[in-house]
Design an enzyme around this catalytic site. Structure first.
Site, PDB file in Angstrom:
ATOM      1  N   TYR A 144      -5.384  10.359   5.822  1.00  0.00           N
ATOM      2  CA  TYR A 144      -5.301   8.899   5.882  1.00  0.00           C
ATOM      3  C   TYR A 144      -4.472   8.442   4.703  1.00  0.00           C
ATOM      4  O   TYR A 144      -4.744   8.828   3.562  1.00  0.00           O
ATOM      5  CB  TYR A 144      -6.709   8.304   5.810  1.00  0.00           C
ATOM      6  CG  TYR A 144      -6.736   6.786   5.803  1.00  0.00           C
ATOM      7  CD1 TYR A 144      -6.453   6.061   6.962  1.00  0.00           C
ATOM      8  CD2 TYR A 144      -7.056   6.087   4.640  1.00  0.00           C
ATOM      9  CE1 TYR A 144      -6.486   4.675   6.960  1.00  0.00           C
ATOM     10  CE2 TYR A 144      -7.098   4.697   4.635  1.00  0.00           C
ATOM     11  CZ  TYR A 144      -6.811   3.998   5.795  1.00  0.00           C
ATOM     12  OH  TYR A 144      -6.839   2.627   5.795  1.00  0.00           O
ATOM     13  N   ASP A 239       0.177  12.216  -1.419  1.00  0.00           N
ATOM     14  CA  ASP A 239      -0.683  11.037  -1.509  1.00  0.00           C
ATOM     15  C   ASP A 239      -1.870  11.435  -2.393  1.00  0.00           C
ATOM     16  O   ASP A 239      -2.828  12.055  -1.936  1.00  0.00           O
ATOM     17  CB  ASP A 239      -1.135  10.624  -0.104  1.00  0.00           C
ATOM     18  CG  ASP A 239      -2.107   9.451  -0.148  1.00  0.00           C
ATOM     19  OD1 ASP A 239      -2.583   9.106  -1.250  1.00  0.00           O
ATOM     20  OD2 ASP A 239      -2.405   8.897   0.926  1.00  0.00           O
ATOM     21  N   LYS A 267      -6.687   3.801  -6.813  1.00  0.00           N
ATOM     22  CA  LYS A 267      -8.085   4.042  -7.206  1.00  0.00           C
ATOM     23  C   LYS A 267      -8.268   4.163  -8.725  1.00  0.00           C
ATOM     24  O   LYS A 267      -8.346   3.148  -9.411  1.00  0.00           O
ATOM     25  CB  LYS A 267      -8.639   5.262  -6.461  1.00  0.00           C
ATOM     26  CG  LYS A 267      -8.606   5.045  -4.922  1.00  0.00           C
ATOM     27  CD  LYS A 267      -9.492   6.012  -4.186  1.00  0.00           C
ATOM     28  CE  LYS A 267      -9.315   5.982  -2.679  1.00  0.00           C
ATOM     29  NZ  LYS A 267     -10.075   4.977  -1.963  1.00  0.00           N
TER      30      LYS A 267
HETATM   31  N1  HOZ Z   1     -10.843   3.959   3.731  1.00  0.00           N
HETATM   32  C1  HOZ Z   1     -11.089   3.969   2.322  1.00  0.00           C
HETATM   33  C2  HOZ Z   1     -11.811   5.209   1.914  1.00  0.00           C
HETATM   34  N2  HOZ Z   1     -11.247   6.409   2.339  1.00  0.00           N
HETATM   35  C3  HOZ Z   1     -11.822   2.701   1.858  1.00  0.00           C
HETATM   36  C4  HOZ Z   1     -13.069   2.393   2.576  1.00  0.00           C
HETATM   37  C5  HOZ Z   1     -13.697   1.065   2.136  1.00  0.00           C
HETATM   38  O1  HOZ Z   1     -13.378   0.550   1.079  1.00  0.00           O
HETATM   39  O2  HOZ Z   1     -14.492   0.545   2.888  1.00  0.00           O
END
Ligand code: HOZ
Length: 429
Positions: A144, A239, A267
């Site tokens: 992702y 990434d 992050k």
């Molecule tokens: N999709 C992100 C984590 N892999 C963020 C999820 C979130 O902040 O709800």
């Protein structure tokens, strides 16, 4: 355990926010619960609106490597806060954070700050396309890279959690330029590059996948990507939004000794404030406007509060021994969970890279998204609910990693292992 206040807030939120949340996984649908609303957090503990307390392994989905409300970070933010919150103009803080990133991450010579991981990957892809003059990109199933149109193909994280094959609203013509291949499949990527390498702008990869659960790179996988992109003049993008400053100070690239052309960060480098960054070789980064022709901009890019939080966070990570101590705790947790799995005879596998962990309810070694999907999601859901009851806050999805922070101590780790033992013993019955 009561969730009355959280449930009431969720009802209110559902009326005015789609699905009641501002990011889909948080709705907890795949585990069949409602989200708990957080009131405050300190160290490795989060406290909800019903005054329940939990040992936190989400860590805001990765940024909180020091734990919550770390004094160095909150002090840095409050100092800068008094001078103003955003100027839309350069500040010395941006230079300081850029220097810290460049010093720590071996392949980065120049870096551009943005506001989120999604923005970082989206911009890095545009840069790779602009630099090479090619349109097609390669990604890997279950990785992702945020929600930019061309990256929402066979994506992990929320897309996998909700079993969404792709997303309406993404034009087919965008998707036509994205090839998604199985993670860790060296032969497959070689075959595709040998046929189409000269058309490929970039290969983008999570060097340690953390959005299909945790999946480590197989021996030779990252090396093959490096060799093939070199051979065909494509850009290799790591990434490292999740792995950057997480698995080592220099990220996964320093851990495995494979260096990309462009790295995406987010992050941890924002210390819990919204941030992203992409950086890499000087000759490539100089392709960005205003120095070069590829455009990207942002009103809040380099925001002083985010820069201050990032600088304070990275400053703590430079302490010699920081990662050894962190990894020791993560190792104790992984070993403890493995023992519980063995003793309870439940079909599950535990994996760890640095302070990133994963637990799949399957009996095979998980090497890619197909393997990850063999996990028993009902078991995961029962495990998630059980752990929450035991006071342990995990990501509400089988397809997310979980994180140990510097604020966890061995007592927290041992309490978590005992909680897992109680829950898995119960599930066995
Ligand atoms: N999709 C992100 C984590 N892999 C963020 C999820 C979130 O902040 O709800």
């Amino acid at each position: 355990m009561k969730h009355e206040n959280s449930n009431k807030l969720f009802e209110q939120a559902l009326e005015i926010i789609p699905g009641g949340v501002n990011s889909p996984v948080r709705a907890c649908r795949s585990v069949g619960t409602e989200p708990i609303f957080i009131k405050r957090a300190e160290g490795c503990m989060v406290y909800d609106e019903d005054d329940n307390r939990f040992i936190d392994y989400i860590g805001s989905w990765g940024p909180m490597i020091l734990g919550h409300s770390h004094p160095a970070v909150t002090e840095a933010i409050s100092t800068v806060l008094k001078r103003g919150t955003s100027f839309g103009a350069p500040t010395d803080l941006e230079i300081k954070l850029a220097e810290m990133v460049i010093d720590a991450v071996p392949s980065i010579e120049m870096v551009r700050m943005v506001n989120s991981g999604t923005e970082a990957t989206m911009s890095a892809i545009r840069l790779a396309r602009g630099f090479t003059g090619r349109d097609t990109i390669i990604k890997f199933d279950g990785c992702y890279h945020g929600h930019a149109d061309s990256l929402l193909v066979a994506a992990g994280s929320g897309v996998a959690t909700l079993s969404i094959p792709g997303s309406p609203g993404v034009p087919q013509s965008f998707v036509d330029h994205t090839l998604s291949l199985p993670y860790n499949d060296v032969e497959c990527v070689r075959e595709v590059m040998d046929k189409q390498g000269e058309k490929i702008a970039c290969i983008i990869v999570e060097p340690v996948a953390g959005n299909m659960g945790l999946v480590a790179p197989a021996d030779g996988f990252l090396e093959t990507l490096r060799d093939l992109t070199d051979q065909y003049g494509s850009i290799l993008i790591f990434d490292e939004v999740m792995t950057g400053f997480r698995v080592a100070l220099g990220g996964a690239q320093s851990l495995y000794g494979i260096y990309p052309d462009v790295t995406c960060l987010g992050k941890i480098i924002g210390g819990g404030l919204p941030v992203g960054a992409y950086g890499g070789k000087r000759e490539i980064m100089e392709y960005m406007a205003p120095q070069g022709p590829v455009y990207q901009a942002g009103t809040l890019s380099g925001n002083p509060l985010a820069m201050a939080a990032g600088i304070a966070t990275l400053g703590q990570l430079e302490d010699p021994g920081f990662y050894d101590t962190l990894d020791e705790k993560a190792d104790r947790l992984a070993a403890g969970l493995e023992k519980v799995v063995e003793n309870t005879d439940i079909n599950a596998v535990v994996d760890r890279v640095g302070s990133m962990l994963g637990l799949f309810f399957t009996d095979i070694k998980v090497k890619n998204f197909e393997d990850a999907k063999t996990s028993d999601l009902e078991m995961f859901s029962a495990y998630y609910k059980g752990m929450l009851q035991e006071g342990v806050y995990l990501a509400p999805s089988q397809f997310e990693a979980f994180f140990v922070s510097a604020a966890h101590n061995m007592d927290h780790i041992d309490a978590t292992v005992r909680a897992a033992e109680n829950v898995l013993e119960g599930l066995k019955k």
